[in-house]
Enzyme design. Structure first.
Site, PDB file in Angstrom:
ATOM      1  N   THR A  52     -38.330-126.702  69.728  1.00  0.00           N
ATOM      2  CA  THR A  52     -37.556-125.649  70.389  1.00  0.00           C
ATOM      3  C   THR A  52     -37.932-125.578  71.874  1.00  0.00           C
ATOM      4  O   THR A  52     -37.067-125.495  72.756  1.00  0.00           O
ATOM      5  CB  THR A  52     -37.869-124.291  69.721  1.00  0.00           C
ATOM      6  OG1 THR A  52     -37.679-124.441  68.315  1.00  0.00           O
ATOM      7  CG2 THR A  52     -36.988-123.191  70.246  1.00  0.00           C
ATOM      8  N   HIS A 112     -35.095-135.175  64.079  1.00  0.00           N
ATOM      9  CA  HIS A 112     -36.429-135.234  63.474  1.00  0.00           C
ATOM     10  C   HIS A 112     -36.660-136.577  62.783  1.00  0.00           C
ATOM     11  O   HIS A 112     -37.669-136.773  62.118  1.00  0.00           O
ATOM     12  CB  HIS A 112     -36.601-134.118  62.436  1.00  0.00           C
ATOM     13  CG  HIS A 112     -36.740-132.751  63.012  1.00  0.00           C
ATOM     14  ND1 HIS A 112     -37.566-132.471  64.071  1.00  0.00           N
ATOM     15  CD2 HIS A 112     -36.164-131.566  62.665  1.00  0.00           C
ATOM     16  CE1 HIS A 112     -37.489-131.171  64.345  1.00  0.00           C
ATOM     17  NE2 HIS A 112     -36.641-130.606  63.517  1.00  0.00           N
TER      18      HIS A 112
HETATM   19  P1  A3P Z   1     -46.279-121.651  65.623  1.00  0.00           P
HETATM   20  O1  A3P Z   1     -45.735-121.486  64.246  1.00  0.00           O
HETATM   21  O2  A3P Z   1     -47.654-122.262  65.616  1.00  0.00           O
HETATM   22  O3  A3P Z   1     -46.242-120.393  66.404  1.00  0.00           O
HETATM   23  P2  A3P Z   1     -40.404-126.340  66.271  1.00  0.00           P
HETATM   24  O4  A3P Z   1     -39.635-125.801  67.411  1.00  0.00           O
HETATM   25  O5  A3P Z   1     -40.669-127.805  66.345  1.00  0.00           O
HETATM   26  O6  A3P Z   1     -39.869-125.891  64.960  1.00  0.00           O
HETATM   27  O7  A3P Z   1     -41.893-125.717  66.398  1.00  0.00           O
HETATM   28  C1  A3P Z   1     -42.113-124.348  66.221  1.00  0.00           C
HETATM   29  C2  A3P Z   1     -43.471-124.017  66.813  1.00  0.00           C
HETATM   30  O8  A3P Z   1     -43.378-124.004  68.237  1.00  0.00           O
HETATM   31  C3  A3P Z   1     -43.926-122.622  66.409  1.00  0.00           C
HETATM   32  O9  A3P Z   1     -45.351-122.680  66.405  1.00  0.00           O
HETATM   33  C4  A3P Z   1     -43.368-121.792  67.550  1.00  0.00           C
HETATM   34  O10 A3P Z   1     -43.961-120.533  67.681  1.00  0.00           O
HETATM   35  C5  A3P Z   1     -43.662-122.704  68.731  1.00  0.00           C
HETATM   36  N1  A3P Z   1     -42.813-122.434  69.899  1.00  0.00           N
HETATM   37  C6  A3P Z   1     -41.500-122.110  69.929  1.00  0.00           C
HETATM   38  N2  A3P Z   1     -41.071-121.947  71.185  1.00  0.00           N
HETATM   39  C7  A3P Z   1     -42.140-122.170  71.994  1.00  0.00           C
HETATM   40  C8  A3P Z   1     -42.323-122.137  73.413  1.00  0.00           C
HETATM   41  N3  A3P Z   1     -41.333-121.827  74.232  1.00  0.00           N
HETATM   42  N4  A3P Z   1     -43.550-122.430  73.887  1.00  0.00           N
HETATM   43  C9  A3P Z   1     -44.566-122.743  73.065  1.00  0.00           C
HETATM   44  N5  A3P Z   1     -44.459-122.787  71.708  1.00  0.00           N
HETATM   45  C10 A3P Z   1     -43.254-122.501  71.180  1.00  0.00           C
END
Ligand code: A3P
Length: 310
Positions: A52, A112
């Protein structure tokens, strides 16, 4: 093969990787129908590694001349996943190959899929249509904890009881996870980045978190869109970092409200993609035995290839 899994029998093993069943058809169609262009930029990741965040960062970099950094910026009104087409999810979401073909170049897409499941035309450095990949990886302990929380949210919405940390751990360590085995997913892109550094940029969540500005510049350069002196003087890098930060995105209305999206991604909602956004939350969840197991697998899998996680 089909397995008892995180979502109750909804994962399929395909060419060594566990895919969510809703994306199996789309994954196969990428092989058969997707027509890559050399200008394509593919954001790749194993789920929960920071997809994200990278969707937002790359979108902001690529489109920096199309939108002002004010309250009308698309990233303040839409979740990043709604701004970046998700390759294997398109079919499931009612999209089609012709939609992808209608997009102007350069296309920014996300996926993915493991590196080995992309067609050769996209990955082989000798192919005229080889794409550029940005891969975001993350330390396996935080990935596991993040995935456990995420999947339990989806399970609750599906009416399934929560999966215990122990049961989830057994699945993850044995490679049964979203697009797992996690380690094989990372390895595929790591090796590709060593072979073709100008085609595959390999990033780690922990590094981007520590030095976001450095990585925004690195991304822009990799994408052949380096910042001009004028842009640098105007503070563009800081603006992008701030816009895409966890604090900013997770507090937007569009990312806080759970919407029922029955017709599209039926059980996923924008807030599911924001939890803590920190490095090292595993310490609050994993037992010393779990830590030892994951560290040992990581050591064995990544031994001698120069890949380490903080
Ligand atoms: P956590 O569950 O450890 O908080 P993806 O986007 O690949 O599904 O990954 C989700 C993870 O990225 C989650 O981690 C989420 O909180 C974190 N995340 C989402 N947006 C983010 C951002 N802008 N900066 C840093 N981490 C982020």
């Amino acid at each position: 093969a089909k397995g008892d899994d995180w979502l109750g029998d909804q994962f399929f093993q395909y060419q060594g990787f566990w895919l969510p069943s809703i994306f199996v058809k789309g994954s196969m169609l990428i092989h058969q129908r997707f027509k890559p262009r050399p200008t394509d930029i593919i954001l790749s990741s194993s789920p929960k590694c920071g997809t994200t965040w990278l969707r937002a960062l790359i979108f902001a970099i690529i489109n920096r001349n199309s939108y002002d950094f004010d309250e009308n910026h698309p990233l303040l009104k839409s979740n990043p996943r709604d701004l970046v087409p998700f390759l294997e999810g398109l079919i499931h979401e009612g999209g089609s190959a012709s939609f992808l073909e209608s997009l102007p170049s350069p296309r920014f897409l996300s996926s993915h899929l493991p590196f080995s499941l992309f067609p050769n035309s996209m990955t082989s450095s000798s192919s005229a249509s080889a794409c550029r990949f940005v891969y975001i990886s993350r330390n396996p302990k935080d990935v596991f904890v993040s995935m456990w929380h995420f999947m339990n949210k989806l399970r609750a919405r599906e009416g399934l009881p929560p999966l215990s940390l122990d049961d989830a751990f057994d699945l993850f360590r044995n490679g049964v996870s979203l697009y797992g085995p996690f380690w094989d997913h990372v390895l595929g892109f790591w090796k590709a980045s060593l072979e073709s550094p100008n085609k595959v940029l390999f990033l780690k969540y922990e590094d981007v978190k520590r030095e976001p500005s450095v990585h925004v510049r690195k991304l822009a350069e990799f994408l052949d869109l380096p910042f001009s002196a004028e842009e640098e003087n105007g503070g563009i890098v800081e603006k992008i970092v701030k816009l895409c930060s966890f604090e900013n995105l997770s507090n937007l209305d569009v990312n806080k409200i759970v919407k029922e999206e029955k017709t599209r991604r039926h059980f996923v909602s924008n807030p599911d993609f924001f939890r803590k956004g920190q490095v090292g939350d595993w310490i609050n969840h994993l037992t010393p035995e779990m830590v030892e197991v994951l560290d040992q697998i990581t050591k064995e899998k990544f031994q001698g290839i120069g890949l380490k996680f903080d």
